[in-house]
Design a protein around this motif. Sequence first.
Motif, PDB file in Angstrom:
ATOM      1  N   THR A  56      13.648   1.103 -14.278  1.00  0.00           N
ATOM      2  CA  THR A  56      13.661   0.157 -13.487  1.00  0.00           C
ATOM      3  C   THR A  56      13.087   0.672 -12.478  1.00  0.00           C
ATOM      4  N   LYS A  57      11.798  -0.268 -11.962  1.00  0.00           N
ATOM      5  CA  LYS A  57      10.742  -0.517 -11.162  1.00  0.00           C
ATOM      6  C   LYS A  57      10.884  -1.540 -10.469  1.00  0.00           C
ATOM      7  N   SER A  59       9.827  -4.442  -8.264  1.00  0.00           N
ATOM      8  CA  SER A  59       8.090  -5.075  -7.080  1.00  0.00           C
ATOM      9  C   SER A  59       8.986  -4.965  -6.029  1.00  0.00           C
ATOM     10  N   TRP A 372      10.699  -5.960 -13.688  1.00  0.00           N
ATOM     11  CA  TRP A 372      11.197  -4.464 -13.464  1.00  0.00           C
ATOM     12  C   TRP A 372      11.622  -3.845 -14.605  1.00  0.00           C
ATOM     13  N   SER A 375       8.011   1.547 -16.591  1.00  0.00           N
ATOM     14  CA  SER A 375       7.571   2.576 -15.741  1.00  0.00           C
ATOM     15  C   SER A 375       6.344   2.398 -14.971  1.00  0.00           C
ATOM     16  N   GLU A 407       0.145  -0.467  -6.667  1.00  0.00           N
ATOM     17  CA  GLU A 407       1.514  -0.156  -7.556  1.00  0.00           C
ATOM     18  C   GLU A 407       1.475   1.332  -7.154  1.00  0.00           C
ATOM     19  N   LYS A 410       4.583  -0.023  -5.416  1.00  0.00           N
ATOM     20  CA  LYS A 410       5.058  -0.541  -5.920  1.00  0.00           C
ATOM     21  C   LYS A 410       5.541  -2.152  -5.052  1.00  0.00           C
TER      22      LYS A 410
END
Length: 447
Positions: A56-57, A59, A372, A375, A407, A410
């Motif tokens: 889960t990443k 923004s 989302w 990685s 990035e 994020k």
Amino acid sequence: MSKYISPLSLLALLVACGGPSKQEKAQAQADTPADTVATAAAPVDLPAPYATKSVTKRSKVIGWPAGRTPTVPAGFTISQYAANFNSPRWIYVTPNGDVLVAESNTVPTDTKKKIAAALDLDPSKSLKPTSANRITLLRDTNQDGKPDVRETFLSGLNQPLGMLVLGNYFYVANTDGVLRYAYTPGQTKITGPGQKILDLPAGGYNNHWTRNLLASADGAKIYISVGSGSNVGENGMDKEVRRANVLEINPDGTGEKIYAAGLRNPVGMAWAPGTNTLWTAVNERDELGDELVPDYLTSVQPGAFYGWPYAYFGTHEDPRRKGEAPDLVKKTVVPDVALGPHTASLGLAFYDQQRFPARYRSGAFIGQHGSWNRSSFSGYKVVFVPFAKGKPAGKMEDFVTGFVADEATKEVYGRPVGVTVLPDGAMLVADDAGNTVWRVSATGTGS
């Protein structure tokens, strides 16, 4: 004295979710070899499920600094067409050239997400306590590339997205149904009552509340995109009736049938220029790893099945639904163009004008809202797929970029969604997180 929980800690608790066990992942990797699928545009390498960890990443949307815009290729310019919206998600151009912008967003339904929205804990700005639920009209009366008329065209809706003028009616697709209103070309506001001509299943996973509309060339049929209510049917397929489909109805709402099925979240729909072939951009499933499953652009064959939830990208069986529907897995159609995993490919427009250089004409532009569940960020741009004779004719390439600010932190400026082409040959891009509609125009002669 009560214990303090930081917003970041609370957000982590709110978005956390369970996944397959290590044993299940290992078994899936052993049972499912990596594969390569040849599509109309390019080969697609597919790793085994769980080859990488599901990540889960999310923004963090920071908005556009003054003077900053997205980036376009040489030979094009991009400028702010209109701003100060509340989640402008979709754009429709009426036959007389008015631009309609649907302002709507995800509204949480469970307690945890309601808390996250109320405390503004979602950095991606996908969750908000309420939705604007309106359609705004923009009109450029002097043809200078900027609207000089702005009116609330219709309000009091329920998460609207798809819009359509057909005959003497204006249609809008709410999340829970299709409405139509009496319409006269050129009017700037809907004042009469609407008629609900079709109920639609509402609620569910992520942003699958959107419902799009598209009419057939002769106006005899209307097509409706309805996304799934879950990731892979984990709540039971009895909760997915009439979902993950493109539906077909008559203009009065009668005669409903499933035009095509197994499309997890089809959103953008359009006819390839010069053909009678319907195309859609599909937002595929999550939690199988960084590179699975690619979102895709595909022609939609009447009566065809595209895999969800039992298979993906052809006959690759999803390990979470293993053995449940072998007949459906076997008949799954391979989509035409892979658009990258977790890109949230949603918007779709074919370039049907003459102002862009010849190589762009009749090609497809796809708005990618952004990942989302990966990685490294994917999406957050508008991409282009060249077409020739109604079929994909080259690799996907970037077209509107520059939405990612940094990035490492994020941070993104905005998130593109809907795309549409104006009668003057320019293209509009809806940036729902940046609350802006961007205008892309060619600077050359169009040759």
